[in-house]
Design a protein around this motif. Structure first.
Motif, PDB file in Angstrom:
ATOM      1  N   HIS A  17       0.869  -1.178   0.000  1.00  0.00           N
ATOM      2  CA  HIS A  17       0.000   0.000   0.000  1.00  0.00           C
ATOM      3  C   HIS A  17       0.907   1.230   0.000  1.00  0.00           C
ATOM      4  O   HIS A  17       1.356   1.686   1.051  1.00  0.00           O
ATOM      5  CB  HIS A  17      -0.902   0.003   1.238  1.00  0.00           C
ATOM      6  N   CYS A  18       1.177   1.731  -1.202  1.00  0.00           N
ATOM      7  CA  CYS A  18       2.030   2.909  -1.334  1.00  0.00           C
ATOM      8  C   CYS A  18       1.805   3.515  -2.714  1.00  0.00           C
ATOM      9  O   CYS A  18       1.033   2.993  -3.520  1.00  0.00           O
ATOM     10  CB  CYS A  18       3.501   2.534  -1.137  1.00  0.00           C
ATOM     11  N   LYS A  81      -4.240  -0.451   9.659  1.00  0.00           N
ATOM     12  CA  LYS A  81      -5.107  -1.481   9.080  1.00  0.00           C
ATOM     13  C   LYS A  81      -6.009  -2.093  10.150  1.00  0.00           C
ATOM     14  O   LYS A  81      -7.187  -2.364   9.897  1.00  0.00           O
ATOM     15  CB  LYS A  81      -4.266  -2.567   8.417  1.00  0.00           C
ATOM     16  N   ILE A  82      -5.457  -2.313  11.347  1.00  0.00           N
ATOM     17  CA  ILE A  82      -6.262  -2.857  12.446  1.00  0.00           C
ATOM     18  C   ILE A  82      -7.366  -1.872  12.822  1.00  0.00           C
ATOM     19  O   ILE A  82      -8.522  -2.253  13.023  1.00  0.00           O
ATOM     20  CB  ILE A  82      -5.370  -3.169  13.673  1.00  0.00           C
ATOM     21  N   ILE A  86     -11.418  -2.334  12.573  1.00  0.00           N
ATOM     22  CA  ILE A  86     -12.357  -2.146  13.687  1.00  0.00           C
ATOM     23  C   ILE A  86     -13.525  -1.254  13.254  1.00  0.00           C
ATOM     24  O   ILE A  86     -14.691  -1.559  13.521  1.00  0.00           O
ATOM     25  CB  ILE A  86     -11.635  -1.523  14.910  1.00  0.00           C
ATOM     26  N   PHE A  87     -13.200  -0.149  12.576  1.00  0.00           N
ATOM     27  CA  PHE A  87     -14.257   0.749  12.092  1.00  0.00           C
ATOM     28  C   PHE A  87     -15.150   0.053  11.058  1.00  0.00           C
ATOM     29  O   PHE A  87     -16.368   0.281  11.021  1.00  0.00           O
ATOM     30  CB  PHE A  87     -13.647   2.017  11.496  1.00  0.00           C
ATOM     31  N   PHE A 180     -13.775   1.555   2.513  1.00  0.00           N
ATOM     32  CA  PHE A 180     -13.272   0.438   3.309  1.00  0.00           C
ATOM     33  C   PHE A 180     -12.694  -0.692   2.450  1.00  0.00           C
ATOM     34  O   PHE A 180     -11.659  -1.263   2.789  1.00  0.00           O
ATOM     35  CB  PHE A 180     -14.381  -0.125   4.191  1.00  0.00           C
ATOM     36  N   LEU A 181     -13.366  -1.041   1.362  1.00  0.00           N
ATOM     37  CA  LEU A 181     -12.932  -2.193   0.552  1.00  0.00           C
ATOM     38  C   LEU A 181     -11.512  -2.029   0.004  1.00  0.00           C
ATOM     39  O   LEU A 181     -10.683  -2.928   0.175  1.00  0.00           O
ATOM     40  CB  LEU A 181     -13.930  -2.454  -0.580  1.00  0.00           C
ATOM     41  N   PRO A 182     -11.180  -0.901  -0.661  1.00  0.00           N
ATOM     42  CA  PRO A 182      -9.799  -0.762  -1.152  1.00  0.00           C
ATOM     43  C   PRO A 182      -8.773  -0.585  -0.036  1.00  0.00           C
ATOM     44  O   PRO A 182      -7.599  -0.926  -0.213  1.00  0.00           O
ATOM     45  CB  PRO A 182      -9.860   0.488  -2.049  1.00  0.00           C
TER      46      PRO A 182
END
Length: 256
Positions: A17-18, A81-82, A86-87, A180-182
């Protein structure tokens, strides 16, 4: 065997992820290390094919390498990511409460009072079950934009809040999915994949609502929800672009 090396590197970089510039730099760096290893094995007398295979084996397992590289690029990536997970879990819980539990409780409360009126669906006379043709006819719309156009054409007959909730509201409630998905799934980094995933999710929700007698099936809800998630995905792209530009500026400043 060049394609084998390309596929190996692509598997590593695709997990990161960059920004695109960082990915290109990472590809070049991995290639340099791999070709040095290959050359060493060839100097030891191995054939080109064997040298490539041994170099890839020595270099390591792709997912593990990707995790290590991600940590070096973004030390707080795992925490982020964690937190995002959670969200996302809270968001899914809210959807469940809104579309199922809340309606089930209301229906059960009404039934307990002795009134068998269902506020969420129209129950026909001589109701035989959820696969009753009359029940489906009364509670399902398979014609795109039929409900939306009905709200627009007969706006005077509906409360404004009902119109907004069933049009704009249906789009906004699924907007977070486009973000959220990506963020959580590397395979959902295109509008097409996000749209297909969200369409399937809403289709399942609509179908379950009809089967559980807690809501009506409406293809317009699927269309509006998918549009909402697409807006969310473009928001994700916008903020990712800003983040990448800030990262690029910082990298240039460090080089200077």
């Amino acid at each position: 065997m060049e394609s084998t090396i390309e596929a190996y590197i692509h598997k590593i970089v695709s997990e990161l992820h960059c920004g695109e510039e960082e990915k290109k730099d990472m590809i070049d760096e991995i290639k340099d290390h791999l070709y040095l290893l290959i050359q060493e094995y060839k100097e030891d007398g191995y054939s080109n094919e064997v040298a490539i295979n041994k170099a890839l084996e020595t270099f390591g397992e792709q997912k593990q390498l990707a995790r290590g590289l991600q940590t070096s690029i973004s030390p707080f990536h795992k925490i982020c990511k964690i937190t995002t997970g959670i969200f996302f879990g809270l968001y899914v819980l809210i959807l469940f409460l809104k579309f199922f539990l809340e309606r089930m409780i209301l229906t059960a409360t009404i039934a307990k009072s002795g009134d068998f009126f269902n506020p969420h669906v129209a129950i026909p006379e001589n109701f035989t079950g959820v696969f009753d043709i009359e029940y489906i006819h009364l509670n399902a719309n398979f014609l795109p934009f039929k409900t939306t156009l009905q709200y627009i054409m007969n706006a005077d007959s509906y409360n404004v809040s009902i119109i907004i909730e069933n049009t704009i509201g249906n789009a906004l409630v699924f907007l977070p999915l486009g973000i959220f998905l990506p963020l959580l799934f590397s395979k959902c980094h295109s509008l097409l994949k996000v749209s297909i995933t969200v369409t399937i999710i809403i289709l399942v929700i609509e179908s379950l609502q009809l089967l559980l007698c807690v809501g009506q099936f409406d293809v317009d809800d699927i269309i509006l929800g998918t549009i909402g998630s697409s807006i969310g995905f473009f928001c994700f792209l916008f903020f990712r672009r800003i983040k990448n530009e800030i990262t690029a500026i910082r990298r240039i400043e460090k080089e200077l």
